[in-house]
Each structure stands twice: as structure tokens, then as C-alpha cells.
Design a protein around this motif. Structure first.
Motif, PDB file in Angstrom:
ATOM      1  N   VAL A 151     -12.283   3.654  35.947  1.00  0.00           N
ATOM      2  CA  VAL A 151     -10.905   3.678  36.135  1.00  0.00           C
ATOM      3  C   VAL A 151     -10.102   2.034  35.861  1.00  0.00           C
ATOM      4  O   VAL A 151      -8.970   2.246  35.585  1.00  0.00           O
ATOM      5  N   VAL A 152     -10.688   1.213  36.229  1.00  0.00           N
ATOM      6  CA  VAL A 152     -10.106  -0.406  36.031  1.00  0.00           C
ATOM      7  C   VAL A 152      -9.986  -0.554  34.618  1.00  0.00           C
ATOM      8  O   VAL A 152      -9.232  -0.993  34.261  1.00  0.00           O
ATOM      9  N   GLN A 153     -11.111  -0.080  33.766  1.00  0.00           N
ATOM     10  CA  GLN A 153     -10.969  -0.167  32.412  1.00  0.00           C
ATOM     11  C   GLN A 153      -9.803   0.493  31.888  1.00  0.00           C
ATOM     12  O   GLN A 153      -8.972   0.004  31.019  1.00  0.00           O
ATOM     13  N   LEU A 154      -9.817   1.573  32.360  1.00  0.00           N
ATOM     14  CA  LEU A 154      -8.511   2.849  31.915  1.00  0.00           C
ATOM     15  C   LEU A 154      -7.061   2.033  32.385  1.00  0.00           C
ATOM     16  O   LEU A 154      -6.349   2.156  31.553  1.00  0.00           O
ATOM     17  N   ARG A 155      -7.200   1.803  33.427  1.00  0.00           N
ATOM     18  CA  ARG A 155      -5.954   1.113  33.931  1.00  0.00           C
ATOM     19  C   ARG A 155      -5.515  -0.028  33.210  1.00  0.00           C
ATOM     20  O   ARG A 155      -4.349  -0.259  32.697  1.00  0.00           O
ATOM     21  N   SER A 156      -6.373  -0.745  32.854  1.00  0.00           N
ATOM     22  CA  SER A 156      -6.440  -1.985  32.088  1.00  0.00           C
ATOM     23  C   SER A 156      -5.758  -1.581  30.773  1.00  0.00           C
ATOM     24  O   SER A 156      -4.770  -2.224  30.033  1.00  0.00           O
ATOM     25  N   ASP A 157      -6.421  -0.729  29.901  1.00  0.00           N
ATOM     26  CA  ASP A 157      -5.982  -0.100  28.694  1.00  0.00           C
ATOM     27  C   ASP A 157      -4.811   0.632  28.848  1.00  0.00           C
ATOM     28  O   ASP A 157      -3.800   0.441  27.774  1.00  0.00           O
ATOM     29  N   VAL A 181     -22.497   6.572  39.719  1.00  0.00           N
ATOM     30  CA  VAL A 181     -21.437   7.188  39.216  1.00  0.00           C
ATOM     31  C   VAL A 181     -20.068   6.604  39.786  1.00  0.00           C
ATOM     32  O   VAL A 181     -19.165   6.469  39.138  1.00  0.00           O
ATOM     33  N   ALA A 182     -20.219   6.427  41.162  1.00  0.00           N
ATOM     34  CA  ALA A 182     -18.903   6.105  41.677  1.00  0.00           C
ATOM     35  C   ALA A 182     -18.672   4.784  41.024  1.00  0.00           C
ATOM     36  O   ALA A 182     -17.474   4.385  40.858  1.00  0.00           O
ATOM     37  N   ALA A 183     -19.758   3.731  41.087  1.00  0.00           N
ATOM     38  CA  ALA A 183     -19.492   2.465  40.306  1.00  0.00           C
ATOM     39  C   ALA A 183     -18.826   2.509  39.162  1.00  0.00           C
ATOM     40  O   ALA A 183     -17.804   1.902  38.542  1.00  0.00           O
ATOM     41  N   GLU A 184     -19.445   3.367  38.117  1.00  0.00           N
ATOM     42  CA  GLU A 184     -19.137   3.485  36.909  1.00  0.00           C
ATOM     43  C   GLU A 184     -17.700   4.266  36.788  1.00  0.00           C
ATOM     44  O   GLU A 184     -16.899   3.856  35.787  1.00  0.00           O
ATOM     45  N   ARG A 185     -17.343   5.076  37.505  1.00  0.00           N
ATOM     46  CA  ARG A 185     -16.361   5.707  37.537  1.00  0.00           C
ATOM     47  C   ARG A 185     -15.406   4.529  38.063  1.00  0.00           C
ATOM     48  O   ARG A 185     -14.129   4.614  37.328  1.00  0.00           O
ATOM     49  N   GLN A 186     -15.428   3.969  38.863  1.00  0.00           N
ATOM     50  CA  GLN A 186     -14.359   2.963  39.395  1.00  0.00           C
ATOM     51  C   GLN A 186     -14.348   1.770  38.152  1.00  0.00           C
ATOM     52  O   GLN A 186     -13.153   1.299  37.937  1.00  0.00           O
TER      53      GLN A 186
END
Length: 197
Positions: free
Chosen positions: A144-150, A136-141
Motif C-alpha cells: 500500500v505504501v509503495q502503491l501510494r508512492s507510485d 501478509v499484513a506487513a507485505e500488504r502495508q
């Protein structure tokens, strides 16, 4: 009628004189009969003593031995049966004790196995929870990275449109995105901390 018995008594006297008995008593036997009777008695006694009595004694001794042997055999068989019964009862008691011991060992081993299985299940559950938390932590990270990029791409587009300049320069784009995200995070934490206090 009286004359007839007297005649009969007289005839008996004449008969007695003729045989040589004379006036002797009629119940006493004649000496020759007595001697012959004694000889026959001695012969019968000898035959009985020599042949019949030993056979009877042998048969009697044989029967006595058989009876005593039968009694001894019966006593021996009874003693053997009692010994076998005692042995059977002792073996039965040992078997019961062994069965009780085996049941107790099985109970102990069962409790031990249950405890081990419980520990293994708890360890497996902890491992699964830990793995799930890591995932979950990896998927969240990753989210977050994907969301930051978007969000960065959207922010860059929006800023380009608002400002009217091209923000295609990656360094400039990165600075704008970071500043925007920082402001966004501060805006999110400010109302939360205001509600708590």
C-alpha cells in the motif's frame, strides 16, 4: 514163574536178617542213618542260620531301604516338581498381569502422546497462521505504501501536465496526492455500498 517171585521174597528176608532189620518195614530208616541225617541237618541248619540267612536278610533290608529310599526320592522329586510347576504358573500369571499392565500403560501413554502432539501441532499451526497473517499484513502495508508512492508520483506528473505548473514542492505534492487518494477510496467504496444496499 510163580516160583521166582517167591524166591525173590525169600531172598529179601535173608537180606533183612543179615543187615539187622529183621522183619521191620523197609521205609523206616536205620537208627544210624537217622542220627547221621539229623546231625547233617543240624549242621546245615546252623550254617544257614549263622551265615546265609543274615546275609539274605541284610540284602533284603538293603533292597527294601533302596526301594523305600527310591520311593521317597520319587515322592520328594514329585513334590518339588509340583512346587516348581506351581511357582512357574504363579510367575507366568504375574508376567501376564505385568504384560497387561504394561500394555495398558503404553496405550494410555500413546493416547497422551497423541493428544500432546495434536495440541502441539495445533499450536504450531496457529503460530504459523498468525505469522503468515502478520507477514501478509506487513507485505500488504508495504505494498500500500509503495502503491501510494507510485500513484502519488504518477498523479503529480499527471497533474503537472494538466495544470501546467510544477508541483515539485513537497508540501503541495503531498496535499495533492492525499486528496487524490482520498477521492479514489471514496469512489471505490461508493459503488460497493450501492451494490450491497
Amino acid at each position: 514163574m510163580i516160583a521166582q517171585p517167591l524166591i525173590a521174597a525169600g531172598d529179601a528176608e535173608e537180606v533183612g536178617h543179615a543187615t539187622g532189620w529183621g522183619s521191620e518195614l523197609p521205609i523206616v530208616p536205620h537208627p544210624s542213618e537217622l542220627i547221621l541225617s539229623l546231625v547233617f541237618f543240624a549242621i546245615v541248619y546252623y550254617v544257614m542260620k549263622k551265615y546265609v540267612v543274615p546275609r539274605l536278610e541284610a540284602v533284603y533290608a538293603e533292597r527294601t531301604a533302596e526301594i523305600e529310599g527310591g520311593i521317597e526320592k520319587a515322592a520328594q522329586a514329585q513334590a518339588e516338581a509340583a512346587a516348581a510347576l506351581d511357582e512357574y504358573q504363579s510367575q507366568l500369571a504375574e508376567a501376564r498381569a505385568e504384560a497387561g499392565r504394561i500394555r495398558e500403560e503404553a496405550r494410555t501413554q500413546g493416547a497422551q502422546i497423541v493428544a500432546e502432539m495434536r495440541e502441539q501441532a495445533q499450536a504450531e499451526a496457529a503460530r504459523i497462521v498468525s505469522s503468515a497473517q502478520q507477514q501478509v499484513a506487513a507485505e500488504r502495508q508495504q505494498a500500500v505504501v509503495q502503491l501510494r508512492s507510485d500513484v502519488g508520483a504518477l498523479a503529480t506528473d499527471l497533474a503537472s501536465r494538466i495544470v501546467g505548473e510544477s508541483l515539485q514542492d513537497s508540501a503541495r505534492q503531498s496535499r495533492v496526492i492525499d486528496r487524490f487518494l482520498d477521492e479514489l477510496e471514496q469512489a471505490e467504496t461508493a459503488p460497493t455500498s450501492g451494490r450491497v444496499s
